[in-house]
Design an enzyme around this catalytic site. Structure first.
Site, PDB file in Angstrom:
ATOM      1  N   ARG A 141     106.466 -23.305  52.751  1.00 46.83           N
ATOM      2  CA  ARG A 141     105.391 -23.252  53.740  1.00 46.83           C
ATOM      3  C   ARG A 141     104.163 -22.606  53.098  1.00 46.83           C
ATOM      4  O   ARG A 141     103.876 -21.435  53.314  1.00 46.83           O
ATOM      5  CB  ARG A 141     105.858 -22.442  54.945  1.00 46.83           C
ATOM      6  N   HIS A 196     126.813 -16.968  40.137  1.00 48.25           N
ATOM      7  CA  HIS A 196     126.229 -16.987  38.794  1.00 48.25           C
ATOM      8  C   HIS A 196     127.089 -16.245  37.763  1.00 48.25           C
ATOM      9  O   HIS A 196     126.914 -16.438  36.572  1.00 48.25           O
ATOM     10  CB  HIS A 196     124.782 -16.496  38.809  1.00 48.25           C
ATOM     11  N   LYS A 201     128.146 -16.939  33.220  1.00 43.34           N
ATOM     12  CA  LYS A 201     127.965 -16.019  32.090  1.00 43.34           C
ATOM     13  C   LYS A 201     128.926 -16.389  30.963  1.00 43.34           C
ATOM     14  O   LYS A 201     130.106 -16.631  31.192  1.00 43.34           O
ATOM     15  CB  LYS A 201     128.203 -14.569  32.549  1.00 43.34           C
ATOM     16  N   ASP A 257     128.074  -8.591  49.243  1.00 40.80           N
ATOM     17  CA  ASP A 257     127.107  -9.027  48.226  1.00 40.80           C
ATOM     18  C   ASP A 257     127.786  -9.306  46.886  1.00 40.80           C
ATOM     19  O   ASP A 257     127.441 -10.270  46.203  1.00 40.80           O
ATOM     20  CB  ASP A 257     126.032  -7.933  48.063  1.00 40.80           C
ATOM     21  N   HIS A 265     131.470 -12.277  43.172  1.00 45.60           N
ATOM     22  CA  HIS A 265     131.558 -12.054  41.725  1.00 45.60           C
ATOM     23  C   HIS A 265     132.864 -11.354  41.326  1.00 45.60           C
ATOM     24  O   HIS A 265     133.566 -11.782  40.413  1.00 45.60           O
ATOM     25  CB  HIS A 265     130.380 -11.216  41.226  1.00 45.60           C
ATOM     26  N   LYS A 267     125.439   0.220  43.460  1.00 47.69           N
ATOM     27  CA  LYS A 267     124.035   0.339  43.047  1.00 47.69           C
ATOM     28  C   LYS A 267     123.772   1.798  42.705  1.00 47.69           C
ATOM     29  O   LYS A 267     124.429   2.686  43.241  1.00 47.69           O
ATOM     30  CB  LYS A 267     123.108  -0.054  44.197  1.00 47.69           C
TER      31      LYS A 267
END
Ligand code: BG6
Length: 505
Positions: free
Chosen positions: A61, A198, A202, A255, A260, A358
């Site tokens: 947009r 993803h 790797k 997440d 993963h 994190k």
């Protein structure tokens, strides 16, 4: 020897180049597109891995024309490309860059997109083939998919392929993942859906298969007879990097753990596939994901944490609750550590400790097999005080490689055994640098090779393992940990409860 007639006779060493095609990216202004997708397109072009007849289309947009979009794409590719910048490569690519402005509920915009694709068939010879990359929030999937269905853009025919790439999160829990899978499958054929995780792109993760199945050394000890426990870590030193809106409703378990980490577990624990095809590898991974078990005592063995203000690399960093856009009383976790089991003959009784967080001391992802202690040591107890368990560590990133840790005699006149390590480093052994995960995965989408993409049953099995944890955590608060520390104390207590310790990667 009789060769298996079912095996693919193509020589896999030849670089494969996709058929003429277009790549359509929804969410082109987002972080992922700018930092990963556009640079990956450039890197592929630079390596000569895109077809001569290739077109890149952006949809968003924004009040842009083709030129403005091409400029944004060039800046993004140039800023984040892995390979050397060559203006002539970009200029060639830029000839077939198109932009279609519009919102996801705008029928006209999608009609125009379809028209542009049809035109490109004539002007750029893309042969009608197209991959649609949904780099957009999951709430946006239904309207976009419906538009593609309405316009007939999703339809593969014997003469052309149409594929869709779906970014995580694939749902929020098992029911929503099922609904999403049903929706995607009602629009695209099962072989035309590519779910991106993803981590599978790797190089070091793909090397797990080479390590296990191309060698004779490791496989005989790759089981519960010899392995005491497995530790899989995905640690990050960064915070939530301005993604509060996404992270607040997601948290570390959804997440990273659900996708993963569980994929890494599946590749570590799976049996040898009959061949390295998408079908066979995904079947073996699925068997592991279905065999996952959770301990009964979740209070001890499923730990959530949330970072508080602290110090990282000499800098003071804010706590999670002080990050912009985060609720001051947020209960979202930024760290999670869970003890899983894999109920198969190979792994029964071996704990798989998975953790991610994190604002941990450093960015490091690794898979560590911790071996059992020798059943008998013919040394005086003091000789082996410094001897730990033997370990095999697959270093996913950074310092990509493999480390073998074992005891060795310290030189001198007394017998003293101490841990030493033997290292294989990609950077030292190979001259060619590893492609970025997105480079590899994007190429595979265009080639139609689904080997490195989880099947929907895998996604659902992973949610089935996570949902009970989320349910358990729903009424709890995450333990606090200081930014720059390896998560909350409760994570250490979890391993201590079974006489073990986390590795300090
Ligand atoms: C993404 C998560 O899937 O993976 C991010 O959404 C995380 O929160 C990232 O930072 C980690 O990926 P990598 O490749 O940097 O280890």
């Amino acid at each position: 020897m009789i060769l298996n007639p079912l095996r693919d006779p193509r020589d896999r060493r030849l670089p494969r180049v996709p058929e003429p095609c277009a790549l359509v990216v929804f969410g082109i202004t987002g972080d992922l597109a700018r930092k990963k997708l556009l640079p990956a397109v450039y890197d592929l072009a630079n390596r000569g891995l895109l077809p001569t007849n290739f077109a890149l289309l952006g949809f968003a947009r924004r009040d842009w024309g083709d030129t403005e979009f091409a400029e944004l794409a060039r800046d993004a590719a140039r800023a984040h490309a892995r390979t050397q910048w060559r203006e002539e490569v970009w200029e060639r690519l830029a000839e077939s860059v198109r932009f279609v402005p519009g919102s996801f509920d705008d029928d006209n915009a999608f009609d125009e997109l379809r028209q542009v694709l049809d035109e490109l068939e004539g002007t750029h010879g893309i042969g009608g083939n197209a991959a649609f990359y949904l780099s957009i929030p999951p709430e946006m999937f239904p309207p976009v998919l419906k538009q593609m269905q309405r316009t007939g853009m999703a339809e593969s025919t014997p003469d052309r392929w149409r594929r869709v790439v779906v970014e995580k999160p694939f749902g929020y829990d098992l029911p929503s993942a099922r609904a999403l899978n049903e929706l995607v499958d009602s629009v695209f054929g099962p072989d035309d859906v590519f779910r991106i995780d993803h981590y599978l792109g790797k190089e070091t993760v793909q090397n797990l298969m080479a390590l296990r199945f191309a060698n004779t050394l490791f496989e005989p000890i790759w089981n519960g007879h010899h392995v005491d426990s497995v530790q899989i870590t995905v640690a990050e030193d960064v915070g939530i990097s301005g993604r509060a809106a996404f992270y607040e409703k997601t948290g570390a378990a959804r997440d990273v753990l659900q996708n993963h980490l569980l994929q890494l577990l599946a590749l570590t624990a799976m049996e040898e596939p009959v061949e390295l095809s998408a079908e066979e590898i995904r079947t073996e991974k699925l068997k592991v994901l279905r065999a996952i078990s959770l301990p009964e005592n979740l209070a001890t063995f499923a730990v959530r944490g949330q970072y508080e203000q602290g110090w990282l690399a000499g800098e003071r960093v804010p706590g999670y609750r002080q990050e912009e856009g985060v609720a001051p009383d947020s209960r979202t976790e930024t760290f999670v550590a869970v003890r899983f089991g894999v109920e198969t003959r190979r792994w029964a009784g071996v704990p798989f400790y998975l953790r991610t967080g994190k604002r941990l001391p450093r960015r490091v992802s690794e898979i560590a097999l911790v071996f059992k202690r020798a059943p008998h040591l013919p040394f005086a107890p003091t000789d082996t005080e410094e001897l730990g368990n033997n370990q095999l560590v697959v270093r996913v990133q950074p310092d990509e490689g493999v480390t073998l840790k074992f005891g060795s005699k310290v030189p001198g006149s007394v017998m003293e055994v101490r841990d030493v390590s033997m290292d294989f480093l990609y950077g030292e052994k190979f001259t060619e640098a590893s492609p970025e995960a997105y480079e590899r995965l994007l190429l595979d989408v265009l080639l139609g090779d689904a080997t490195l993409f989880p099947r929907n049953a895998e996604v659902e099995a992973s949610w089935a393992a996570i949902d009970p944890l989320e349910e358990f955590w729903a009424d709890t608060r995450p333990y606090p940990y200081r930014a720059g520390e390896w998560g909350p104390r409760a994570a250490d207590r979890m391993l201590a409860a079974e006489g073990r310790k986390w590795r300090r990667p």
